[in-house]
Design a protein around this motif. Structure first.
Motif, short mmCIF file in Angstrom:
data_model
loop_
_atom_site.label_atom_id
_atom_site.label_comp_id
_atom_site.label_asym_id
_atom_site.label_seq_id
_atom_site.Cartn_x
_atom_site.Cartn_y
_atom_site.Cartn_z
N PHE A 84 34.46 2.07 110.76
CA PHE A 84 34.22 3.17 109.82
C PHE A 84 33.19 4.11 110.43
N ARG A 85 33.23 5.37 110.07
CA ARG A 85 32.14 6.27 110.38
C ARG A 85 30.97 5.92 109.47
N ILE A 86 29.79 5.74 110.06
CA ILE A 86 28.65 5.24 109.28
C ILE A 86 27.68 6.35 108.88
N ALA A 87 27.97 7.59 109.27
CA ALA A 87 27.18 8.74 108.83
C ALA A 87 25.69 8.51 109.13
N SER A 88 24.82 8.73 108.15
CA SER A 88 23.37 8.73 108.43
C SER A 88 22.76 7.36 108.68
N VAL A 89 23.52 6.29 108.53
CA VAL A 89 23.04 4.99 109.00
C VAL A 89 22.83 5.05 110.52
N THR A 90 23.47 6.02 111.16
CA THR A 90 23.24 6.30 112.59
C THR A 90 21.76 6.47 112.91
N ALA A 235 39.28 3.37 110.20
CA ALA A 235 39.65 3.74 108.84
C ALA A 235 39.85 5.26 108.75
N VAL A 236 40.72 5.65 107.85
CA VAL A 236 40.96 7.06 107.55
C VAL A 236 40.20 7.42 106.27
N GLY A 237 39.43 8.50 106.31
CA GLY A 237 38.59 8.86 105.18
C GLY A 237 39.32 9.60 104.08
N TYR A 238 38.92 9.33 102.82
CA TYR A 238 39.51 9.98 101.65
C TYR A 238 38.41 10.56 100.76
N SER A 239 38.65 11.75 100.25
CA SER A 239 37.71 12.37 99.32
C SER A 239 37.75 11.69 97.96
N ASN A 240 38.93 11.26 97.56
CA ASN A 240 39.11 10.46 96.35
C ASN A 240 40.29 9.54 96.62
N TRP A 241 40.78 8.87 95.59
CA TRP A 241 41.78 7.83 95.82
C TRP A 241 43.05 8.34 96.50
N THR A 242 43.42 9.60 96.25
CA THR A 242 44.70 10.11 96.75
C THR A 242 44.58 11.25 97.75
N THR A 243 43.40 11.82 97.92
CA THR A 243 43.24 13.01 98.76
C THR A 243 42.55 12.67 100.07
N GLN A 244 43.28 12.82 101.16
CA GLN A 244 42.68 12.55 102.46
C GLN A 244 41.65 13.63 102.78
N SER A 318 12.54 -3.67 99.69
CA SER A 318 13.81 -3.54 100.42
C SER A 318 13.73 -2.42 101.44
N TYR A 319 14.55 -2.58 102.49
CA TYR A 319 14.73 -1.54 103.50
C TYR A 319 16.21 -1.18 103.56
N GLY A 320 16.51 0.05 103.92
CA GLY A 320 17.92 0.39 104.06
C GLY A 320 18.15 1.87 104.24
N HIS A 321 19.42 2.25 104.17
CA HIS A 321 19.79 3.65 104.29
C HIS A 321 21.20 3.82 103.76
N THR A 322 21.51 5.03 103.37
CA THR A 322 22.87 5.38 102.98
C THR A 322 23.39 6.46 103.92
N GLY A 323 24.69 6.67 103.88
CA GLY A 323 25.31 7.74 104.67
C GLY A 323 26.46 8.35 103.91
N ASN A 324 26.68 9.63 104.14
CA ASN A 324 27.73 10.35 103.42
C ASN A 324 28.24 11.51 104.26
N ILE A 325 29.48 11.41 104.72
CA ILE A 325 30.17 12.54 105.34
C ILE A 325 31.57 12.60 104.74
N ALA A 326 32.34 13.58 105.12
CA ALA A 326 33.66 13.77 104.53
C ALA A 326 34.52 12.51 104.68
N GLY A 327 34.85 11.89 103.54
CA GLY A 327 35.74 10.75 103.53
C GLY A 327 35.09 9.40 103.74
N PHE A 350 32.22 8.08 97.14
CA PHE A 350 31.88 7.63 95.79
C PHE A 350 30.40 7.30 95.74
N GLY A 351 29.90 6.87 94.58
CA GLY A 351 28.48 6.59 94.42
C GLY A 351 28.09 5.26 95.02
#
Length: 367
Positions: A84-90, A235-244, A318-327, A350-351
């Motif tokens: 998967f693309r891990i976005a800002s976990v990079t 993996a192929v990214g999706y904006s929502n369940w049906t939209t790539q 706790s320690y950690g990070h999130t990431g968010n890019i298209a899909g 998603f959240g």
């Protein structure tokens, strides 16, 4: 074993076959594993989540599996080794790469960044490497200020930018604030750090990560390789369940968010952060990576590429990070007091923050 003469092998086989089998030991299912699986299954059934999850309680893996499809069109399933693309976990990998260079005596994070760049805007002269790592440099975030992604690409003239082309987007801008006077999340700062790694090491960002961090840790399914062709490994990214989601080259995100990984590899990474490995880096280097340094939001502090939560900067839970890019969304969390680690990689937007935290809460504090 030798058989006595005159005892046919077939008779011996019949004797074994006729011997009553002992009943298999009954293993009670772990209720925590059931709760974790049910929670994720409910999100999949509600068409909120597809991806992969790993949850550990110390060294014990409670859950490590894929959910839904890596590619819904070809029906390839997600799994523990899906990339998967891990976005800002990079960013935590970029930060450790900088600290490796410091450990090697090739830079010091207290130094000014301009000491290591061949071309440095005059407004960056007071900025230290430490301030880039902690998001206190004041450099404007290059992702802000564009009405659309097409405007972004038009401004740099390519859909596969070099690090230098990304830097040109913000190098001429004034600082948003004087260095170290406030905290403001900046992808631009981490782009500059990637360029710094290349200048100091003499290697590409991806090669240095591989040679000094990923390969020593056995993370063979993690890396930064822009220009990769699609394959069933990813993996192929999706904006929502049906939209790539639209697909952008990883060079757009570079050292701020362009890496790929798997939940298996990131689980190994989290164990490294939790326990260290002096064959890779010194214990003090991992401690420097994790140490909270500046208040980001109420109850949240930022170190070097990693955020922390707790009642105070001296009482981190706790320690950690999130990431968010298209899909794609990503989530990592370590709870040092209990050894619980959570990794979530999703090929749907998603959240993920609430989702990941709930998985960590489902593991009892005393087991």
């Amino acid at each position: 074993m030798k058989w006595k003469r005159g005892v046919p092998l077939v008779v011996a086989g019949l004797l074994v076959a006729c011997t009553p089998a002992r009943p298999a030991a009954q293993v009670s299912p772990d209720p925590v594993v059931g709760s974790l699986t049910d929670y994720v299954d409910q999100a999949v059934a509600a068409e909120r989540f597809r991806g992969a999850v790993e949850v550990r309680d110390g060294p014990k893996v409670l859950l490590r599996r894929g959910f839904g499809r890596a590619n819904p069109q070809t029906r390839v399933p997600n799994g523990p080794n899906t990339r998967f693309r891990i976005a800002s976990v990079t960013k935590q990998f970029t930060a450790l790469a900088v600290l490796v260079l410091q450990e090697q005596g090739r830079l010091n994070v207290a130094d000014g960044v301009c000491a290591y760049l061949t071309s440095c805007p005059p407004q960056w002269a007071p900025i230290t490497i430490d301030e880039l790592l902690a998001h206190t440099s004041g450099i404007h975030d290059y992702g802000a200020g564009f009405g659309s992604i097409e405007q972004f690409f038009a401004s740099i003239g390519t859909r596969e930018p070099s690090p230098e082309q990304l830097t040109q987007l913000f190098a001429g801008l004034p600082l948003d604030f004087p260095p170290s006077t406030k905290w403001s999340y900046s992808n631009s700062g981490y782009v500059v750090l990637g360029l710094l790694i290349e200048r100091v090491s003499g290697k590409s960002y991806g090669d240095f990560l591989h040679d000094e961090v990923l390969d020593p840790l056995g993370m063979s399914d993690t890396g930064y390789q822009p220009g990769l062709a699609p394959s069933d490994e990813y993996a192929v990214g999706y904006s929502n369940w049906t939209t790539q989601a639209p697909v952008f080259d990883d060079s757009v995100y570079y050292s701020a968010g362009g890496m790929y990984s798997t939940v298996r590899d990131l689980g190994r990474w989290q164990q490294f952060l939790l326990h260290g490995d002096t064959s890779v880096v010194q214990a003090g280097t991992v401690a420097a990576l994790l140490r909270p340094r500046v208040a980001a939001n109420p109850g949240t502090w930022y170190g070097y590429g990693i955020a922390s939560r707790g009642a105070s900067i001296d009482a981190v839970t706790s320690y950690g990070h999130t990431g968010n890019i298209a899909g794609f969304n990503s989530y990592t969390e370590i709870r040092p007091a209990t050894g619980v680690t959570v990794t979530v990689l999703a090929n749907i937007n998603f959240g993920i923050d609430e989702f990941g935290r709930e998985l960590a809460e489902l593991v009892p504090k005393q087991r």
